[in-house]
Design an enzyme around this catalytic site. Structure first.
Site, PDB file in Angstrom:
ATOM      1  N   LYS A   1      44.424  34.810  14.209  1.00 28.87           N
ATOM      2  CA  LYS A   1      43.651  36.040  13.957  1.00 28.87           C
ATOM      3  C   LYS A   1      42.415  35.973  14.857  1.00 28.87           C
ATOM      4  O   LYS A   1      41.414  35.353  14.504  1.00 28.87           O
ATOM      5  CB  LYS A   1      43.255  36.095  12.480  1.00 28.87           C
ATOM      6  CG  LYS A   1      42.993  37.488  11.914  1.00 28.87           C
ATOM      7  CD  LYS A   1      41.911  38.282  12.603  1.00 28.87           C
ATOM      8  CE  LYS A   1      40.512  37.897  12.201  1.00 28.87           C
ATOM      9  NZ  LYS A   1      39.476  38.596  13.014  1.00 28.87           N
TER      10      LYS A   1
ATOM     11  N   GLY B   1      33.213  30.051  13.990  1.00 26.45           N
ATOM     12  CA  GLY B   1      32.425  31.271  13.846  1.00 26.45           C
ATOM     13  C   GLY B   1      31.111  30.959  13.161  1.00 26.45           C
ATOM     14  O   GLY B   1      30.587  29.843  13.292  1.00 26.45           O
ATOM     15  N   SER B   2      30.606  31.934  12.413  1.00 29.12           N
ATOM     16  CA  SER B   2      29.277  31.783  11.818  1.00 29.12           C
ATOM     17  C   SER B   2      29.310  30.849  10.612  1.00 29.12           C
ATOM     18  O   SER B   2      30.321  30.742   9.914  1.00 29.12           O
ATOM     19  CB  SER B   2      28.747  33.147  11.394  1.00 29.12           C
ATOM     20  OG  SER B   2      29.605  33.730  10.437  1.00 29.12           O
ATOM     21  N   THR B   3      28.205  30.207  10.344  1.00 29.63           N
ATOM     22  CA  THR B   3      28.078  29.326   9.183  1.00 29.63           C
ATOM     23  C   THR B   3      28.293  30.119   7.892  1.00 29.63           C
ATOM     24  O   THR B   3      28.928  29.647   6.957  1.00 29.63           O
ATOM     25  CB  THR B   3      26.700  28.638   9.205  1.00 29.63           C
ATOM     26  OG1 THR B   3      26.686  27.727  10.322  1.00 29.63           O
ATOM     27  CG2 THR B   3      26.434  27.854   7.932  1.00 29.63           C
ATOM     28  N   GLU B   4      27.795  31.354   7.891  1.00 28.74           N
ATOM     29  CA  GLU B   4      27.935  32.212   6.708  1.00 28.74           C
ATOM     30  C   GLU B   4      29.418  32.430   6.359  1.00 28.74           C
ATOM     31  O   GLU B   4      29.839  32.232   5.216  1.00 28.74           O
ATOM     32  CB  GLU B   4      27.256  33.541   7.054  1.00 28.74           C
ATOM     33  CG  GLU B   4      27.219  34.567   5.990  1.00 28.74           C
ATOM     34  CD  GLU B   4      26.906  35.949   6.607  1.00 28.74           C
ATOM     35  OE1 GLU B   4      26.617  36.030   7.826  1.00 28.74           O
ATOM     36  OE2 GLU B   4      26.986  36.920   5.855  1.00 28.74           O
TER      37      GLU B   4
ATOM     38  N   GLY C   1      31.911  30.659   7.456  1.00 32.88           N
ATOM     39  CA  GLY C   1      32.476  29.331   7.187  1.00 32.88           C
ATOM     40  C   GLY C   1      32.357  28.964   5.710  1.00 32.88           C
ATOM     41  O   GLY C   1      33.291  28.428   5.104  1.00 32.88           O
TER      42      GLY C   1
ATOM     43  N   GLU D   1      34.221  24.970  12.619  1.00 36.40           N
ATOM     44  CA  GLU D   1      33.290  24.773  13.737  1.00 36.40           C
ATOM     45  C   GLU D   1      32.294  25.911  13.657  1.00 36.40           C
ATOM     46  O   GLU D   1      32.637  27.050  13.946  1.00 36.40           O
ATOM     47  CB  GLU D   1      34.020  24.844  15.085  1.00 36.40           C
ATOM     48  CG  GLU D   1      35.096  23.803  15.284  1.00 36.40           C
ATOM     49  CD  GLU D   1      34.550  22.411  15.495  1.00 36.40           C
ATOM     50  OE1 GLU D   1      33.325  22.268  15.744  1.00 36.40           O
ATOM     51  OE2 GLU D   1      35.328  21.461  15.383  1.00 36.40           O
TER      52      GLU D   1
ATOM     53  N   CYS E   1      28.041  28.129  20.823  1.00 34.64           N
ATOM     54  CA  CYS E   1      27.697  27.373  19.611  1.00 34.64           C
ATOM     55  C   CYS E   1      26.817  26.176  19.951  1.00 34.64           C
ATOM     56  O   CYS E   1      25.990  25.778  19.147  1.00 34.64           O
ATOM     57  CB  CYS E   1      28.949  26.951  18.863  1.00 34.64           C
ATOM     58  SG  CYS E   1      30.129  26.068  19.859  1.00 34.64           S
TER      59      CYS E   1
ATOM     60  N   GLU F   1      20.005  30.552  14.275  1.00 43.16           N
ATOM     61  CA  GLU F   1      20.841  30.706  15.460  1.00 43.16           C
ATOM     62  C   GLU F   1      20.714  32.155  15.950  1.00 43.16           C
ATOM     63  O   GLU F   1      21.069  33.088  15.240  1.00 43.16           O
ATOM     64  CB  GLU F   1      22.304  30.405  15.118  1.00 43.16           C
ATOM     65  CG  GLU F   1      23.224  30.536  16.307  1.00 43.16           C
ATOM     66  CD  GLU F   1      24.657  30.109  16.022  1.00 43.16           C
ATOM     67  OE1 GLU F   1      25.266  30.625  15.062  1.00 43.16           O
ATOM     68  OE2 GLU F   1      25.166  29.257  16.770  1.00 43.16           O
TER      69      GLU F   1
HETATM   70  P1  NAI Z   1      31.878  35.852  12.329  1.00 42.91           P
HETATM   71  O1  NAI Z   1      31.758  34.486  11.772  1.00 42.91           O
HETATM   72  O2  NAI Z   1      31.809  37.019  11.386  1.00 42.91           O
HETATM   73  O3  NAI Z   1      33.282  35.987  13.136  1.00 42.91           O
HETATM   74  C1  NAI Z   1      34.114  34.926  13.540  1.00 42.91           C
HETATM   75  C2  NAI Z   1      35.559  35.194  13.098  1.00 42.91           C
HETATM   76  O4  NAI Z   1      35.626  35.221  11.678  1.00 42.91           O
HETATM   77  C3  NAI Z   1      36.131  36.528  13.576  1.00 42.91           C
HETATM   78  O5  NAI Z   1      37.509  36.356  13.879  1.00 42.91           O
HETATM   79  C4  NAI Z   1      35.984  37.399  12.337  1.00 42.91           C
HETATM   80  O6  NAI Z   1      36.913  38.463  12.306  1.00 42.91           O
HETATM   81  C5  NAI Z   1      36.278  36.404  11.237  1.00 42.91           C
HETATM   82  N1  NAI Z   1      35.763  36.755   9.911  1.00 42.91           N
HETATM   83  C6  NAI Z   1      34.638  37.479   9.618  1.00 42.91           C
HETATM   84  N2  NAI Z   1      34.488  37.584   8.293  1.00 42.91           N
HETATM   85  C7  NAI Z   1      35.528  36.924   7.724  1.00 42.91           C
HETATM   86  C8  NAI Z   1      35.927  36.676   6.368  1.00 42.91           C
HETATM   87  N3  NAI Z   1      35.226  37.131   5.327  1.00 42.91           N
HETATM   88  N4  NAI Z   1      37.036  35.944   6.150  1.00 42.91           N
HETATM   89  C9  NAI Z   1      37.751  35.453   7.181  1.00 42.91           C
HETATM   90  N5  NAI Z   1      37.432  35.671   8.466  1.00 42.91           N
HETATM   91  C10 NAI Z   1      36.342  36.390   8.734  1.00 42.91           C
HETATM   92  O7  NAI Z   1      30.783  36.021  13.441  1.00 42.91           O
HETATM   93  P2  NAI Z   1      30.122  37.391  13.964  1.00 42.91           P
HETATM   94  O8  NAI Z   1      29.767  38.276  12.802  1.00 42.91           O
HETATM   95  O9  NAI Z   1      31.003  37.984  14.971  1.00 42.91           O
HETATM   96  O10 NAI Z   1      28.792  36.847  14.659  1.00 42.91           O
HETATM   97  C11 NAI Z   1      27.600  36.693  13.897  1.00 42.91           C
HETATM   98  C12 NAI Z   1      26.901  35.418  14.248  1.00 42.91           C
HETATM   99  O11 NAI Z   1      27.727  34.295  13.971  1.00 42.91           O
HETATM  100  C13 NAI Z   1      26.547  35.233  15.712  1.00 42.91           C
HETATM  101  O12 NAI Z   1      25.377  35.895  16.041  1.00 42.91           O
HETATM  102  C14 NAI Z   1      26.415  33.742  15.800  1.00 42.91           C
HETATM  103  O13 NAI Z   1      25.149  33.353  15.337  1.00 42.91           O
HETATM  104  C15 NAI Z   1      27.472  33.236  14.853  1.00 42.91           C
HETATM  105  N6  NAI Z   1      28.707  32.870  15.578  1.00 42.91           N
HETATM  106  C16 NAI Z   1      28.863  31.578  15.938  1.00 42.91           C
HETATM  107  C17 NAI Z   1      29.972  31.200  16.665  1.00 42.91           C
HETATM  108  C18 NAI Z   1      30.163  29.802  17.093  1.00 42.91           C
HETATM  109  O14 NAI Z   1      30.834  29.541  18.065  1.00 42.91           O
HETATM  110  N7  NAI Z   1      29.637  28.841  16.383  1.00 42.91           N
HETATM  111  C19 NAI Z   1      30.978  32.176  17.108  1.00 42.91           C
HETATM  112  C20 NAI Z   1      30.734  33.512  16.634  1.00 42.91           C
HETATM  113  C21 NAI Z   1      29.625  33.819  15.919  1.00 42.91           C
END
Ligand code: NAI
Ligand code: MG
Length: 487
Positions: free
Chosen positions: A187, A240-243, A245, A262, A296, A390
């Protein structure tokens, strides 16, 4: 000079993109789609199927059905198929790089010369792992027993990936999941589904059996959440985001599915007075501004020792204004746009609320697309939001320090623990600080290096588990102990 689109990329973009379930390309059950945008222009690139709970359920059934045969395949045969897959990625290098640049915005030169190569290198590395899976025998203290362990695949894995390095993050999960005999549902992030779709097409072309690799594009709150709570999904690998995660960790409790996370970071980079300052400054520049800071491991907190502080800041400020900002498909671009309007607003809000001094940047670049000028903030307190959270944009916070003990305490005073960098020519200090920093990876006199053989992952709220290296197989297998009475 704009880079010409390949005919194959133009053709790809002219199609409506669908889901891959059990080896068939299908529309979502609801028929809904969403547009993926070009962040350099804000214009749609193409329409993509919006998968939801019913689609996820069908993909899970297909992955479940394909699992026994895939797990039973001779390891050498799995290797042969995965190597063929890696060869196909290599053959379609230019196309993958163009799709990544269009969808994410990053400079084409980086997508082509760095990221696609990293993805290919990883796929070859993982392709070699099926024949290296092994167990151990044990010297037990009960007479007459032969005891050994077996590594067995988990079953159905879900990979939920972010938009910042969408191709590499997908391969980093597809590779070990399939190599260890699991089947998979990918996904990708809703902002960048295109390279994931191409990866799914190439998986079919490589003759991976139907249902081994399934693709469900869609939003996190729908498709992503449905995967994480599905009782027939055995593992979720997430970046993705810690939130999110944390939300995944909670959802995983339902069937106690395995997870690897991660997550975010706020990585410190420390320059001591005795460092080779020119090299250190250039490294600090790219540690934060590469990928427009959407990284990240971005070195977003720079600590410079007092004796070097003024010189480093002055040089950094000059270099930051020299960086060429622009669309990723322009040949000489160094800094592309942010991923979305939302990310643009988020990053600028951090900058505007920062109580420090804006040394350079601090504003939008141009009026079209989501560009932000490389930004440096000085004279921030350690506890201000811009110094703690972040930002995920081209924003560097710079701090001055005096002693080693002081800087280690300040560097470690973070809820994150993903990466850290140290610049010093003192050998003892290099190893001492590497040991003292609470981070999953420490780079000494370098920054942001990766290799498929080297484990990667975070401490504290930066994550859970390690990817890459042979250790990743622990995250995709169960360890079974077998007791045999032999006397
Ligand atoms: P996100 O964590 O919402 O998105 C990452 C993935 O998780 C995407 O595929 C998204 O569709 C999926 N996702 C979102 N909500 C979900 C849920 N409830 N259940 C399962 N999957 C879900 O990140 P977002 O909103 O795009 O970015 C926000 C912040 O997160 C960024 O500004 C950054 O600080 C952080 N981030 C960190 C990353 C890293 O590599 N550590 C990568 C992306 C974002
Ligand atoms: Mg989100």
């Amino acid at each position: 000079m704009p880079i010409d689109l390949l005919p194959s990329v133009e053709h790809f973009l002219s199609r409506r993109q669908r889901l891959l379930i059990g080896g068939q390309w299908v529309d979502s059950v609801s028929g809904e789609t969403f547009d993926t945008l070009n962040p350099a222009t804000g214009q749609p690139l193409c329409a993509v199927a919006s998968g939801q709970a019913e689609d996820v359920d069908r993909a899970v059934q297909a992955a479940r059905a394909a699992f026994p045969a895939w797990a039973a395949l001779m390891p050498a045969e799995r290797e042969r198929l995965l190597r063929r897959y890696a060869e196909l990625l290599e053959r379609h290098k230019e196309e993958l790089a163009q799709l990544e640049t269009l969808d994410n915005g990053k400079p084409y030169q980086v997508a082509y010369n760095v990221e696609v190569n990293v993805a290919i290198g990883q796929m070859y590395y993982y392709a070699g792992l099926p024949t290296k899976l092994k167990g151990e025998t044990y010297a037990v203290s009960s007479p007459g027993y032969h005891v050994y362990t077996r590594r067995e695949p988990l079953g159905v894995c879900a990979a939920i990936t972010p938009w910042n390095y969408s191709l590499v993050m997908a391969v980093q999960k597809i590779g070990p999941a399939l190599a260890s005999g699991n089947t998979l549902i990918l996904k990708p992030a809703e902002q960048t589904p295109l390279t994931a779709i191409r990866l799914a097409e190439l998986a079919l072309e490589a003759d991976l059996p139907p249902g081994v690799f399934n693709l469900v594009t869609g939003y996190g709150e729908t498709a992503g959440a449905a995967l994480t709570r599905h009782s027939e999904v055995d593992k979720v690998a997430f970046t993705g985001s810690t939130e999110v995660g944390k939300a995944i960790m909670q959802a995983a409790a339902g069937n106690l599915k395995r997870i690897s996370l991660e997550l975010g970071g706020k990585s410190p980079l420390i320059i001591f007075d005795d460092a080779e300052l020119e090299l250190a400054t250039e490294a600090a520049l790219w540690a934060i501004f590469a990928n427009s800071g959407q990284n990240c491991v971005a070195g977003s907190r720079l600590y410079v020792q007092s004796g070097a502080y003024e010189a480093v800041i002055a040089r950094l400020a000059q270099r930051a204004t020299e960086l060429r900002v622009g669309p990723g498909m322009e040949a000489n671009t160094q800094i592309g746009p942010l991923i979305s309007q939302q990310q643009l607003e988020r990053v600028l809000a951090y900058v505007h609320s920062a109580e420090g001094r804006i040394v350079v940047g601090g504003e939008r670049w141009g009026s079209v697309g989501y560009f932000v000028k490389p930004t440096i903030i000085g004279e921030l307190s350690d506890t201000s939001r811009a110094a703690v959270e972040e930002i995920f944009g081209p924003v560097l916070s710079v701090f001055r320090f005096d002693t080693e003990d002081e800087v280690l305490a300040r560097a470690n005073a973070s809820r994150f623990g993903l990466a850290a960098g140290v610049w010093t020519t003192h050998l003892g200090r290099a190893h001492r600080t590497a040991a003292a920093l609470k981070a999953g990876v420490v780079w000494i006199n370098t920054y942001d290096w990766f290799d498929p053989a080297v484990p990667f992952g975070g401490m504290k709220e930066s994550g859970y588990g390690r990817e890459l290296g042979t250790q990743v197989m622990d995250m995709y297998t169960e360890l079974k102990s077998v007791w045999v009475k032999i006397e």
